[in-house]
Design a protein around this motif. Sequence first.
Motif, PDB file in Angstrom:
ATOM      1  N   LEU A  30      14.194   0.911 -12.793  1.00 30.07           N
ATOM      2  CA  LEU A  30      13.274   0.995 -11.661  1.00 30.07           C
ATOM      3  C   LEU A  30      11.826   1.115 -12.123  1.00 30.07           C
ATOM      4  CD1 LEU A  30      15.203   3.293  -9.166  1.00 30.07           C
ATOM      5  CD2 LEU A  30      14.761   0.849  -8.961  1.00 30.07           C
ATOM      6  N   LEU A  31      11.585   1.897 -13.164  1.00 25.67           N
ATOM      7  CA  LEU A  31      10.224   2.067 -13.657  1.00 25.67           C
ATOM      8  C   LEU A  31       9.629   0.731 -14.116  1.00 25.67           C
ATOM      9  CD1 LEU A  31       7.856   3.905 -14.226  1.00 25.67           C
ATOM     10  CD2 LEU A  31       8.919   4.490 -16.415  1.00 25.67           C
ATOM     11  N   ALA A  32      10.434  -0.130 -14.703  1.00 32.15           N
ATOM     12  CA  ALA A  32       9.945  -1.449 -15.141  1.00 32.15           C
ATOM     13  C   ALA A  32       9.503  -2.287 -13.946  1.00 32.15           C
ATOM     14  CB  ALA A  32      11.019  -2.173 -15.946  1.00 32.15           C
ATOM     15  N   HIS A  33      10.232  -2.204 -12.836  1.00 31.26           N
ATOM     16  CA  HIS A  33       9.828  -2.923 -11.615  1.00 31.26           C
ATOM     17  C   HIS A  33       8.458  -2.422 -11.146  1.00 31.26           C
ATOM     18  CE1 HIS A  33      13.570  -5.116 -10.805  1.00 31.26           C
ATOM     19  NE2 HIS A  33      14.213  -4.036 -11.209  1.00 31.26           N
ATOM     20  N   ALA A  34       8.271  -1.102 -11.171  1.00 26.35           N
ATOM     21  CA  ALA A  34       6.993  -0.527 -10.734  1.00 26.35           C
ATOM     22  C   ALA A  34       5.851  -0.963 -11.647  1.00 26.35           C
ATOM     23  CB  ALA A  34       7.086   0.999 -10.697  1.00 26.35           C
ATOM     24  N   LEU A  35       6.107  -1.022 -12.930  1.00 25.71           N
ATOM     25  CA  LEU A  35       5.068  -1.462 -13.867  1.00 25.71           C
ATOM     26  C   LEU A  35       4.707  -2.926 -13.643  1.00 25.71           C
ATOM     27  CD1 LEU A  35       6.236   0.346 -17.119  1.00 25.71           C
ATOM     28  CD2 LEU A  35       4.265   0.906 -15.668  1.00 25.71           C
ATOM     29  N   ASP A  36       5.692  -3.743 -13.321  1.00 28.40           N
ATOM     30  CA  ASP A  36       5.403  -5.144 -12.997  1.00 28.40           C
ATOM     31  C   ASP A  36       4.498  -5.228 -11.773  1.00 28.40           C
ATOM     32  OD1 ASP A  36       6.908  -6.075 -15.094  1.00 28.40           O
ATOM     33  OD2 ASP A  36       8.611  -6.697 -13.862  1.00 28.40           O
ATOM     34  N   ALA A  37       4.816  -4.458 -10.744  1.00 34.39           N
ATOM     35  CA  ALA A  37       3.996  -4.460  -9.526  1.00 34.39           C
ATOM     36  C   ALA A  37       2.582  -3.982  -9.835  1.00 34.39           C
ATOM     37  CB  ALA A  37       4.642  -3.579  -8.453  1.00 34.39           C
ATOM     38  N   ALA A  38       2.476  -2.962 -10.671  1.00 37.75           N
ATOM     39  CA  ALA A  38       1.171  -2.384 -11.016  1.00 37.75           C
ATOM     40  C   ALA A  38       0.301  -3.350 -11.811  1.00 37.75           C
ATOM     41  CB  ALA A  38       1.371  -1.096 -11.810  1.00 37.75           C
ATOM     42  N   SER A  39       0.908  -4.358 -12.410  1.00 36.77           N
ATOM     43  CA  SER A  39       0.158  -5.296 -13.241  1.00 36.77           C
ATOM     44  C   SER A  39      -0.897  -6.076 -12.453  1.00 36.77           C
ATOM     45  CB  SER A  39       1.100  -6.265 -13.953  1.00 36.77           C
ATOM     46  OG  SER A  39       1.684  -7.171 -13.025  1.00 36.77           O
ATOM     47  N   ALA A  40      -0.832  -6.050 -11.128  1.00 38.13           N
ATOM     48  CA  ALA A  40      -1.841  -6.727 -10.307  1.00 38.13           C
ATOM     49  C   ALA A  40      -3.168  -5.972 -10.302  1.00 38.13           C
ATOM     50  CB  ALA A  40      -1.329  -6.902  -8.878  1.00 38.13           C
ATOM     51  N   ALA A 104       4.199  -7.445  -7.576  1.00 44.11           N
ATOM     52  CA  ALA A 104       2.779  -7.599  -7.875  1.00 44.11           C
ATOM     53  C   ALA A 104       2.048  -8.352  -6.766  1.00 44.11           C
ATOM     54  CB  ALA A 104       2.591  -8.309  -9.214  1.00 44.11           C
ATOM     55  N   SER A 105       2.740  -9.237  -6.068  1.00 44.23           N
ATOM     56  CA  SER A 105       2.069  -9.978  -4.994  1.00 44.23           C
ATOM     57  C   SER A 105       1.638  -9.040  -3.869  1.00 44.23           C
ATOM     58  CB  SER A 105       2.956 -11.100  -4.455  1.00 44.23           C
ATOM     59  OG  SER A 105       4.122 -10.567  -3.863  1.00 44.23           O
ATOM     60  N   ALA A 106       2.462  -8.059  -3.534  1.00 42.21           N
ATOM     61  CA  ALA A 106       2.099  -7.095  -2.489  1.00 42.21           C
ATOM     62  C   ALA A 106       0.895  -6.269  -2.940  1.00 42.21           C
ATOM     63  CB  ALA A 106       3.280  -6.178  -2.168  1.00 42.21           C
ATOM     64  N   VAL A 107       0.906  -5.835  -4.188  1.00 41.94           N
ATOM     65  CA  VAL A 107      -0.222  -5.069  -4.726  1.00 41.94           C
ATOM     66  C   VAL A 107      -1.479  -5.936  -4.706  1.00 41.94           C
ATOM     67  CG1 VAL A 107      -1.128  -3.855  -6.748  1.00 41.94           C
ATOM     68  CG2 VAL A 107       1.286  -3.617  -6.126  1.00 41.94           C
ATOM     69  N   PRO A 166      -0.225  -7.349   6.062  1.00 47.92           N
ATOM     70  CA  PRO A 166       1.164  -7.827   5.993  1.00 47.92           C
ATOM     71  C   PRO A 166       1.468  -8.406   4.609  1.00 47.92           C
ATOM     72  CG  PRO A 166       0.055  -8.660   7.952  1.00 47.92           C
ATOM     73  CD  PRO A 166      -1.001  -8.053   7.072  1.00 47.92           C
ATOM     74  N   VAL A 167       2.539  -7.947   4.002  1.00 49.22           N
ATOM     75  CA  VAL A 167       2.950  -8.419   2.683  1.00 49.22           C
ATOM     76  C   VAL A 167       4.442  -8.724   2.693  1.00 49.22           C
ATOM     77  CG1 VAL A 167       1.148  -7.107   1.486  1.00 49.22           C
ATOM     78  CG2 VAL A 167       3.416  -6.111   1.766  1.00 49.22           C
ATOM     79  N   LEU A 168       4.867  -9.473   1.709  1.00 50.68           N
ATOM     80  CA  LEU A 168       6.290  -9.741   1.529  1.00 50.68           C
ATOM     81  C   LEU A 168       6.851  -8.728   0.547  1.00 50.68           C
ATOM     82  CD1 LEU A 168       6.235 -13.626   1.206  1.00 50.68           C
ATOM     83  CD2 LEU A 168       6.846 -12.245   3.209  1.00 50.68           C
TER      84      LEU A 168
END
Length: 184
Positions: A30-40, A104-107, A166-168
């Motif tokens: 799960l932490l890896a998913h969060a880090l990917d999102a944070a990359s934005a 990352a797209s939502a971020v 609005p985000v996906l």
Amino acid sequence: MSVWALVLAAGASRRLGRPKQLEVVRGRPLLAHALDAASAADEVLVLTGAYAERMGGLLPDVPVLHIANWGRGMGHVLACGVRALPPEAEAVVVLLADTPGIGASAVGEVIAAWHAGAGPVVSAEYDGVSGHPRLFDRSLFAELGDLEGDTGAASLLQRHPVALVPVLGDPVDIDDEETLALAR
């Protein structure tokens, strides 16, 4: 303008009974998913607490702030993270370590709305409901730095206008065996 992502990964996962930040969903912790999102964001800071030593292997190249008194609640953890930001930080986007459906797209959408002048608070919106990621402008850092307890930034969201974008994505967070099984 420097936008920092704070990844909140300090909790004890009491309802799950083990470190959910390390649970594997879609082949990755799960932490890896969060880090990917944070990359934005321009910069990332991970806030650890209860299981800091067990997460170390997932964070070799990421700045980490260990919150020794993480048990004081999410608001306290967030406040410590905001107070640790450098002076050039213009905004902070808050991410949870247990929401693998937020990418990352939502971020990026939330950050883009802030850059476009959406307001001092920008929140992702999923089918009419506000959720993470949430971005806070520097003008709110003092208030964020004073947070305590386990309600996070809920009080700020009540006091300040929130621009919804609005985000996906899927904002469901993993809290127990049932939500973990659904995410897998």
